[in-house]
Scaffold this motif. Structure first.
Motif, PDB file in Angstrom:
ATOM      1  N   GLU A  17       0.826  -1.207   0.000  1.00 48.65           N
ATOM      2  CA  GLU A  17       0.000   0.000   0.000  1.00 48.65           C
ATOM      3  C   GLU A  17       0.866   1.266   0.000  1.00 48.65           C
ATOM      4  OE1 GLU A  17      -2.061  -3.498   1.118  1.00 48.65           O
ATOM      5  OE2 GLU A  17      -0.393  -2.599   2.218  1.00 48.65           O
ATOM      6  N   ALA A  18       1.911   1.272   0.814  1.00 48.51           N
ATOM      7  CA  ALA A  18       2.810   2.428   0.859  1.00 48.51           C
ATOM      8  C   ALA A  18       3.552   2.588  -0.464  1.00 48.51           C
ATOM      9  CB  ALA A  18       3.792   2.293   2.016  1.00 48.51           C
ATOM     10  N   TYR A  19       3.880   1.478  -1.096  1.00 49.90           N
ATOM     11  CA  TYR A  19       4.531   1.513  -2.412  1.00 49.90           C
ATOM     12  C   TYR A  19       3.612   2.182  -3.429  1.00 49.90           C
ATOM     13  CZ  TYR A  19       6.503  -0.147  -6.824  1.00 49.90           C
ATOM     14  OH  TYR A  19       7.027  -0.217  -8.082  1.00 49.90           O
ATOM     15  N   ALA A  20       2.365   1.750  -3.460  1.00 46.57           N
ATOM     16  CA  ALA A  20       1.410   2.272  -4.445  1.00 46.57           C
ATOM     17  C   ALA A  20       1.153   3.768  -4.253  1.00 46.57           C
ATOM     18  CB  ALA A  20       0.102   1.500  -4.367  1.00 46.57           C
ATOM     19  N   THR A  73       5.918   7.561   2.688  1.00 45.30           N
ATOM     20  CA  THR A  73       7.221   7.375   3.331  1.00 45.30           C
ATOM     21  C   THR A  73       7.165   7.457   4.857  1.00 45.30           C
ATOM     22  OG1 THR A  73       7.728   9.731   3.169  1.00 45.30           O
ATOM     23  CG2 THR A  73       8.441   8.333   1.332  1.00 45.30           C
ATOM     24  N   THR A  74       5.963   7.600   5.427  1.00 41.25           N
ATOM     25  CA  THR A  74       5.856   7.880   6.866  1.00 41.25           C
ATOM     26  C   THR A  74       6.101   6.694   7.780  1.00 41.25           C
ATOM     27  OG1 THR A  74       3.456   7.582   6.813  1.00 41.25           O
ATOM     28  CG2 THR A  74       4.290   9.829   6.508  1.00 41.25           C
ATOM     29  N   SER A  75       5.769   5.493   7.387  1.00 44.10           N
ATOM     30  CA  SER A  75       5.922   4.334   8.278  1.00 44.10           C
ATOM     31  C   SER A  75       6.559   3.154   7.546  1.00 44.10           C
ATOM     32  CB  SER A  75       4.552   3.912   8.826  1.00 44.10           C
ATOM     33  OG  SER A  75       3.966   4.959   9.538  1.00 44.10           O
ATOM     34  N   PRO A  76       7.827   3.273   7.176  1.00 40.45           N
ATOM     35  CA  PRO A  76       8.454   2.161   6.443  1.00 40.45           C
ATOM     36  C   PRO A  76       8.664   0.944   7.332  1.00 40.45           C
ATOM     37  CG  PRO A  76      10.094   3.799   7.017  1.00 40.45           C
ATOM     38  CD  PRO A  76       8.750   4.366   7.421  1.00 40.45           C
ATOM     39  N   ILE A  77       8.748  -0.213   6.711  1.00 38.33           N
ATOM     40  CA  ILE A  77       9.116  -1.444   7.416  1.00 38.33           C
ATOM     41  C   ILE A  77      10.556  -1.303   7.899  1.00 38.33           C
ATOM     42  CG2 ILE A  77       9.521  -3.925   7.145  1.00 38.33           C
ATOM     43  CD1 ILE A  77       7.276  -3.839   4.954  1.00 38.33           C
ATOM     44  N   GLU A  78      11.419  -0.815   7.011  1.00 41.00           N
ATOM     45  CA  GLU A  78      12.830  -0.548   7.319  1.00 41.00           C
ATOM     46  C   GLU A  78      13.256   0.712   6.586  1.00 41.00           C
ATOM     47  OE1 GLU A  78      14.949  -2.088   9.352  1.00 41.00           O
ATOM     48  OE2 GLU A  78      13.687  -3.808   9.840  1.00 41.00           O
ATOM     49  N   GLU A  79      14.193   1.442   7.182  1.00 44.03           N
ATOM     50  CA  GLU A  79      14.752   2.645   6.561  1.00 44.03           C
ATOM     51  C   GLU A  79      16.265   2.528   6.564  1.00 44.03           C
ATOM     52  OE1 GLU A  79      14.498   7.511   6.889  1.00 44.03           O
ATOM     53  OE2 GLU A  79      13.784   6.300   8.561  1.00 44.03           O
ATOM     54  N   TYR A  80      16.868   2.783   5.409  1.00 45.26           N
ATOM     55  CA  TYR A  80      18.323   2.693   5.256  1.00 45.26           C
ATOM     56  C   TYR A  80      18.829   4.034   4.728  1.00 45.26           C
ATOM     57  CZ  TYR A  80      16.892  -2.209   5.266  1.00 45.26           C
ATOM     58  OH  TYR A  80      16.322  -3.419   5.586  1.00 45.26           O
ATOM     59  N   LYS A  81      19.855   4.596   5.386  1.00 46.89           N
ATOM     60  CA  LYS A  81      20.349   5.917   5.003  1.00 46.89           C
ATOM     61  C   LYS A  81      21.868   5.979   4.889  1.00 46.89           C
ATOM     62  CE  LYS A  81      17.584   7.704   8.656  1.00 46.89           C
ATOM     63  NZ  LYS A  81      17.171   8.803   9.502  1.00 46.89           N
ATOM     64  N   ASP A  82      22.528   4.858   4.916  1.00 50.12           N
ATOM     65  CA  ASP A  82      23.994   4.866   4.998  1.00 50.12           C
ATOM     66  C   ASP A  82      24.716   5.040   3.666  1.00 50.12           C
ATOM     67  OD1 ASP A  82      23.507   2.393   3.882  1.00 50.12           O
ATOM     68  OD2 ASP A  82      24.553   1.252   5.421  1.00 50.12           O
ATOM     69  N   VAL A 121      20.323  -5.463   1.708  1.00 46.35           N
ATOM     70  CA  VAL A 121      19.112  -6.072   2.267  1.00 46.35           C
ATOM     71  C   VAL A 121      19.056  -7.530   1.847  1.00 46.35           C
ATOM     72  CG1 VAL A 121      16.590  -6.050   2.254  1.00 46.35           C
ATOM     73  CG2 VAL A 121      17.843  -3.887   2.228  1.00 46.35           C
ATOM     74  N   LYS A 122      18.987  -8.412   2.838  1.00 51.28           N
ATOM     75  CA  LYS A 122      18.876  -9.844   2.554  1.00 51.28           C
ATOM     76  C   LYS A 122      17.417 -10.185   2.257  1.00 51.28           C
ATOM     77  CE  LYS A 122      20.190 -14.394   4.004  1.00 51.28           C
ATOM     78  NZ  LYS A 122      21.046 -15.181   4.853  1.00 51.28           N
ATOM     79  N   LEU A 123      17.204 -10.908   1.182  1.00 50.54           N
ATOM     80  CA  LEU A 123      15.865 -11.361   0.798  1.00 50.54           C
ATOM     81  C   LEU A 123      15.625 -12.685   1.519  1.00 50.54           C
ATOM     82  CD1 LEU A 123      16.174 -10.472  -2.988  1.00 50.54           C
ATOM     83  CD2 LEU A 123      15.121  -9.116  -1.167  1.00 50.54           C
ATOM     84  N   ASP A 124      14.962 -12.614   2.671  1.00 51.63           N
ATOM     85  CA  ASP A 124      14.884 -13.752   3.585  1.00 51.63           C
ATOM     86  C   ASP A 124      13.612 -14.575   3.489  1.00 51.63           C
ATOM     87  OD1 ASP A 124      13.223 -11.814   4.591  1.00 51.63           O
ATOM     88  OD2 ASP A 124      14.107 -11.774   6.588  1.00 51.63           O
ATOM     89  N   ARG A 125      12.766 -14.252   2.520  1.00 50.86           N
ATOM     90  CA  ARG A 125      11.512 -14.998   2.347  1.00 50.86           C
ATOM     91  C   ARG A 125      11.084 -14.891   0.888  1.00 50.86           C
ATOM     92  NH1 ARG A 125       7.959 -11.177   1.338  1.00 50.86           N
ATOM     93  NH2 ARG A 125       8.245  -9.117   2.266  1.00 50.86           N
ATOM     94  N   SER A 126      10.179 -15.738   0.485  1.00 51.15           N
ATOM     95  CA  SER A 126       9.652 -15.628  -0.877  1.00 51.15           C
ATOM     96  C   SER A 126       8.540 -14.583  -0.899  1.00 51.15           C
ATOM     97  CB  SER A 126       9.131 -16.983  -1.356  1.00 51.15           C
ATOM     98  OG  SER A 126       8.073 -17.422  -0.528  1.00 51.15           O
ATOM     99  N   GLY A 127       8.221 -14.126  -2.097  1.00 52.94           N
ATOM    100  CA  GLY A 127       7.169 -13.125  -2.268  1.00 52.94           C
ATOM    101  C   GLY A 127       7.728 -11.773  -2.660  1.00 52.94           C
ATOM    102  N   PRO A 128       6.856 -10.764  -2.723  1.00 52.46           N
ATOM    103  CA  PRO A 128       7.300  -9.436  -3.155  1.00 52.46           C
ATOM    104  C   PRO A 128       7.953  -8.630  -2.035  1.00 52.46           C
ATOM    105  CG  PRO A 128       4.943  -9.429  -2.771  1.00 52.46           C
ATOM    106  CD  PRO A 128       5.399 -10.853  -2.574  1.00 52.46           C
ATOM    107  N   PHE A 129       8.944  -7.836  -2.404  1.00 54.31           N
ATOM    108  CA  PHE A 129       9.577  -6.844  -1.533  1.00 54.31           C
ATOM    109  C   PHE A 129       9.421  -5.501  -2.238  1.00 54.31           C
ATOM    110  CE2 PHE A 129      11.520 -10.639   0.003  1.00 54.31           C
ATOM    111  CZ  PHE A 129      12.024 -10.385   1.273  1.00 54.31           C
ATOM    112  N   TYR A 130       8.958  -4.495  -1.524  1.00 60.93           N
ATOM    113  CA  TYR A 130       8.688  -3.179  -2.093  1.00 60.93           C
ATOM    114  C   TYR A 130       9.687  -2.164  -1.548  1.00 60.93           C
ATOM    115  CZ  TYR A 130       4.233  -5.400  -3.164  1.00 60.93           C
ATOM    116  OH  TYR A 130       3.258  -6.251  -3.638  1.00 60.93           O
ATOM    117  N   PHE A 131      10.306  -1.390  -2.454  1.00 65.89           N
ATOM    118  CA  PHE A 131      11.294  -0.385  -2.067  1.00 65.89           C
ATOM    119  C   PHE A 131      10.967   0.939  -2.736  1.00 65.89           C
ATOM    120  CE2 PHE A 131      13.424  -4.505  -1.902  1.00 65.89           C
ATOM    121  CZ  PHE A 131      13.918  -4.496  -0.602  1.00 65.89           C
ATOM    122  N   ILE A 132      11.083   2.035  -1.966  1.00 65.73           N
ATOM    123  CA  ILE A 132      10.887   3.380  -2.502  1.00 65.73           C
ATOM    124  C   ILE A 132      12.001   4.285  -1.973  1.00 65.73           C
ATOM    125  CG2 ILE A 132       8.380   3.080  -2.693  1.00 65.73           C
ATOM    126  CD1 ILE A 132       8.044   4.862  -0.215  1.00 65.73           C
TER     127      ILE A 132
END
Length: 177
Positions: free
Chosen positions: A78-81, A85-94, A99-110
């Motif tokens: 939903e956040a992808y669509a 940007t207010t409540s990400p699952i994870e935030e990376y700024k370095d 990011v390790k893909l640790d499960r099957s299915g879709p991963f959404y990044f913005i």
């Protein structure tokens, strides 16, 4: 004795090939260091890159970017669509994100930079399940299921090659005994 040595050599080569197929990979997002940016056109979209790649459980995505100006947000569908940007699952700024893909299915990044997601700096990767790793069968979900995400790329020919090698190995082994 010569036949036995050839059989052992062939078996070692094939085992090396199969181990190489099953190892997790680090994949540079977009295939280049400057890919995490607003795309210049639809064909420059990271979703185009993701459609052509195969992602397996255990693989890792790697980003290179200026951490002072941008970030990577892992978000819900939903956040992808909506580019929320207010409540990400994870935030990376370095600036050097992995990011390790640790499960099957879709991963959404913005992108976390203001206005970048709305201009197309986002993508979806679809990670294949363990059962699809060995069968060569594409999961083939509907592209609409991922709301603008990539269609699943055709099955890699590496898995077809592996099946061919198994048949060849079987013929070789049977021919030796």
């Amino acid at each position: 004795m010569a036949c036995f040595q050839r059989a052992v050599a062939c078996a070692l080569v094939l085992m090396s090939f199969f181990v190489g197929l099953s190892q997790a990979k680090d994949l540079l997002v977009g295939g280049k260091t400057d890919a995490w940016k607003i795309p210049s056109s639809e064909s420059d979209s990271l979703n185009k890159w993701a459609e052509k790649a195969r992602f397996l459980v255990g693989d890792s995505l790697a980003w290179k970017y200026d951490g002072q100006k941008d970030s990577v947000l892992q978000v819900t569908k939903e956040a992808y669509a909506s580019c929320n940007t207010t409540s990400p699952i994870e935030e990376y700024k370095d600036g050097n994100t992995k990011v390790k893909l640790d499960r099957s299915g879709p991963f959404y990044f913005i992108s976390g930079a203001e206005g970048h997601c709305e201009k197309g700096q986002k993508f979806v990767v679809v990670v294949l399940s363990q059962k699809h790793r060995h069968t060569g069968i594409s999961p083939a979900p509907s592209p609409a299921e991922f709301e603008g995400g990539p269609a699943v790329a055709p099955t890699s020919s590496a898995y077809t090659l592996r099946g061919g090698f198994l048949v060849a190995l079987g013929v070789l082994v049977l021919g030796l005994f």
